[in-house]
Design an enzyme around this catalytic site. Sequence first.
Site, PDB file in Angstrom:
ATOM      1  N   GLN A 188       9.925   5.115 -11.944  1.00  0.00           N
ATOM      2  CA  GLN A 188       9.827   3.803 -11.124  1.00  0.00           C
ATOM      3  C   GLN A 188       9.714   2.980 -12.051  1.00  0.00           C
ATOM      4  O   GLN A 188       9.404   1.233 -12.241  1.00  0.00           O
ATOM      5  CB  GLN A 188       9.011   3.276  -9.717  1.00  0.00           C
ATOM      6  CG  GLN A 188       9.283   4.857  -9.412  1.00  0.00           C
ATOM      7  CD  GLN A 188       8.120   4.812  -7.714  1.00  0.00           C
ATOM      8  OE1 GLN A 188       7.284   4.249  -8.164  1.00  0.00           O
ATOM      9  NE2 GLN A 188       7.843   5.688  -6.883  1.00  0.00           N
ATOM     10  N   HIS A 253       5.426   3.365  -9.429  1.00  0.00           N
ATOM     11  CA  HIS A 253       3.871   2.567  -8.909  1.00  0.00           C
ATOM     12  C   HIS A 253       2.957   1.651 -10.019  1.00  0.00           C
ATOM     13  O   HIS A 253       2.449   1.360 -10.431  1.00  0.00           O
ATOM     14  CB  HIS A 253       2.746   3.001  -8.087  1.00  0.00           C
ATOM     15  CG  HIS A 253       3.156   4.033  -7.140  1.00  0.00           C
ATOM     16  ND1 HIS A 253       1.715   5.062  -6.606  1.00  0.00           N
ATOM     17  CD2 HIS A 253       4.032   4.815  -6.493  1.00  0.00           C
ATOM     18  CE1 HIS A 253       2.530   5.377  -5.330  1.00  0.00           C
ATOM     19  NE2 HIS A 253       3.959   5.583  -5.596  1.00  0.00           N
ATOM     20  N   GLU A 346       2.770  -1.944   4.721  1.00  0.00           N
ATOM     21  CA  GLU A 346       1.802  -2.307   4.563  1.00  0.00           C
ATOM     22  C   GLU A 346       2.698  -4.170   5.107  1.00  0.00           C
ATOM     23  O   GLU A 346       2.913  -4.001   3.941  1.00  0.00           O
ATOM     24  CB  GLU A 346       0.739  -2.329   4.476  1.00  0.00           C
ATOM     25  CG  GLU A 346      -0.340  -1.077   4.605  1.00  0.00           C
ATOM     26  CD  GLU A 346      -1.287  -1.220   4.357  1.00  0.00           C
ATOM     27  OE1 GLU A 346      -2.220  -2.096   3.428  1.00  0.00           O
ATOM     28  OE2 GLU A 346      -2.685  -0.445   4.291  1.00  0.00           O
ATOM     29  N   TYR A 356      -8.002  -4.238   0.238  1.00  0.00           N
ATOM     30  CA  TYR A 356      -7.259  -3.899   1.214  1.00  0.00           C
ATOM     31  C   TYR A 356      -7.240  -2.205   1.831  1.00  0.00           C
ATOM     32  O   TYR A 356      -6.189  -1.421   2.050  1.00  0.00           O
ATOM     33  CB  TYR A 356      -5.970  -4.275   0.762  1.00  0.00           C
ATOM     34  CG  TYR A 356      -5.653  -6.018   1.287  1.00  0.00           C
ATOM     35  CD1 TYR A 356      -5.520  -6.675   2.019  1.00  0.00           C
ATOM     36  CD2 TYR A 356      -5.971  -6.782  -0.399  1.00  0.00           C
ATOM     37  CE1 TYR A 356      -5.364  -8.038   3.101  1.00  0.00           C
ATOM     38  CE2 TYR A 356      -6.543  -8.276   0.613  1.00  0.00           C
ATOM     39  CZ  TYR A 356      -6.400  -8.536   1.678  1.00  0.00           C
ATOM     40  OH  TYR A 356      -6.174 -10.379   2.012  1.00  0.00           O
ATOM     41  N   TYR A 367       2.717  13.114   1.080  1.00  0.00           N
ATOM     42  CA  TYR A 367       4.581  13.516   1.369  1.00  0.00           C
ATOM     43  C   TYR A 367       4.899  14.647   1.705  1.00  0.00           C
ATOM     44  O   TYR A 367       5.524  14.802   2.646  1.00  0.00           O
ATOM     45  CB  TYR A 367       5.218  13.114  -0.162  1.00  0.00           C
ATOM     46  CG  TYR A 367       5.041  11.449  -0.473  1.00  0.00           C
ATOM     47  CD1 TYR A 367       5.944  10.556   0.379  1.00  0.00           C
ATOM     48  CD2 TYR A 367       4.232  10.886  -1.904  1.00  0.00           C
ATOM     49  CE1 TYR A 367       5.659   9.056   0.483  1.00  0.00           C
ATOM     50  CE2 TYR A 367       4.414   9.465  -1.887  1.00  0.00           C
ATOM     51  CZ  TYR A 367       5.316   8.749  -1.193  1.00  0.00           C
ATOM     52  OH  TYR A 367       5.390   7.587  -1.250  1.00  0.00           O
TER      53      TYR A 367
END
Length: 487
Positions: A188, A253, A346, A356, A367
């Site tokens: 990513q 991430h 979210e 959070y 997963y």
Amino acid sequence: MFNAFRSILTCGLLGLSTVGQAQPTPSSRRDVADLYASLCANCHGPKMEGALGPSLVDDIWKSGADDAGIARSIREGQLASGMPAFSGALSPQDTRALVIYIREQGARRRSEAASIAKPVADKPVRSELHAFKLETVAEGLDTPWSVAFLPDGRMLVTEKAGRLRVVEKGRLLPEPIAGTPDVWSRGQGGLLDVAVHPDAAKNGWIYLSYSDPGANGSAMTAIVRGKLREGRFVEQQTLFRAPPGLYRTGNVHFGSRFVFDGKGHLFFSIGERGQKEDAQDLSRPNGKVHRIREDGSIPKDNPFAGREGAIPSIWSYGNRNPQGLARHPVTGDLWETEHGPRGGDELNRIEPGRNYGWPVITYGMNYDGTPMTDRTAQEGMQQPVLHWTPSIAVCAADFYTGSRFPQWKNDLFVGALAEQEVRRLRIENGKVVHQEVLFKDVGRVRDVVSGPDGYLYVVFNDPDRLARLVPAPALEPASGKAPGAKP
Ligand code: HEC
């Protein structure tokens, strides 16, 4: 009843052992699909369509439709009607995973039944409030990640592999901008967001976020700004770069999105880099939303600016992988979307210094279908305004501020990678009062941006392209004409 349940349980476990698992795994490591197949499928059907017990995918709930009600049904059962109580056999985490699994199956059933527009070849689509066409702006891109608009009408598009491309008068220029930072392009990671300073006509600043390579194959999201001159990125300044010891290995991430607040600040997000616990650790930059001044300096009133050991740019924490950040055009509030694990994507309203919750609380599970936690709320941790369970892989988000689609003004548009959709969210008094899936299944949606020209721009991966929604007035819902009809 207990005996009936007992025999089903035994037969389920025997069933598992015949497929090669000699030892039953401890409850909290069981895949939820196996759990369902062994404990529930006999009565509720292999696809939850119902058998002895009722369907769990028809949206009809006798004993409570919310997550708590479904969890209660599983825990306590309805002995008189033949639903065993599972509180003795299932941990709270397993029960939570089953609730998520039931939600996933229900959503799958609904999306199979729904006919959501799949706009092809610029054919007009009718939606609730406006009709539109999805018009291709540029193809020939390689995994585009984000789009931003220069004051002169040109567009900048980042490609994940590390190229900053220019679209000029509807044409993708063959040469990328030279001199942009070297990126760590793996998984990513890569060149991520691009933003143009609101006053760029005067100051020329372009902001880039990217995965910055560190020692021993590690990387962390970093932020630079620079100016464009004759096809080059010049006058580069590093605005955020974490100390090298805080870089993390792993391909996942990185975040990240930019948003300016119009008062001299820049917000950006960094995902937790696959290190869950880091999101709760204020001495690490990952798993956070940050705020800096537009020149990279730290505002004195940042919530942790004075705290020993804390990264002073942190604005909020406990954020898993935020890839959407947007400022409400009227209230100025900061809204954020973040990827959950399996379940628990979210939408948050970000306030300074708040936690959070990731990974202490989440609406998702692992997963592989094993549970994470049964905790969805805890004192001192923020609840999302909305969560998507099952996950849609929510990515970008932007408020529509243009005037070409007047009834969409100030609605939040979010894009999803896995579900390949763009959704419109109506927000009133800090709550989402309505959601509409505008379209689906024409590519993974990486970025959604309200363009200065009033069109809504969408960056797709697989197939890669930049496209935009333009009005198709002949098809406005109020006209009562069939799709495709001539005025
Ligand atoms: C022996 C058969 C049987 C098994 C095994 C069983 N159920 Fe049920 N279940 C039922 C019946 C019958 C009902 C309807 C109870 C009623 O009418 O109140 C029910 C009701 C429910 C409800 C409430 C539905 C509603 O409309 O509110 C849920 C949720 C549920 N079951 C989930 C599960 C899950 C998850 C499992 C596996 C862990 C499971 N059940 C295993 C028979 C079964």
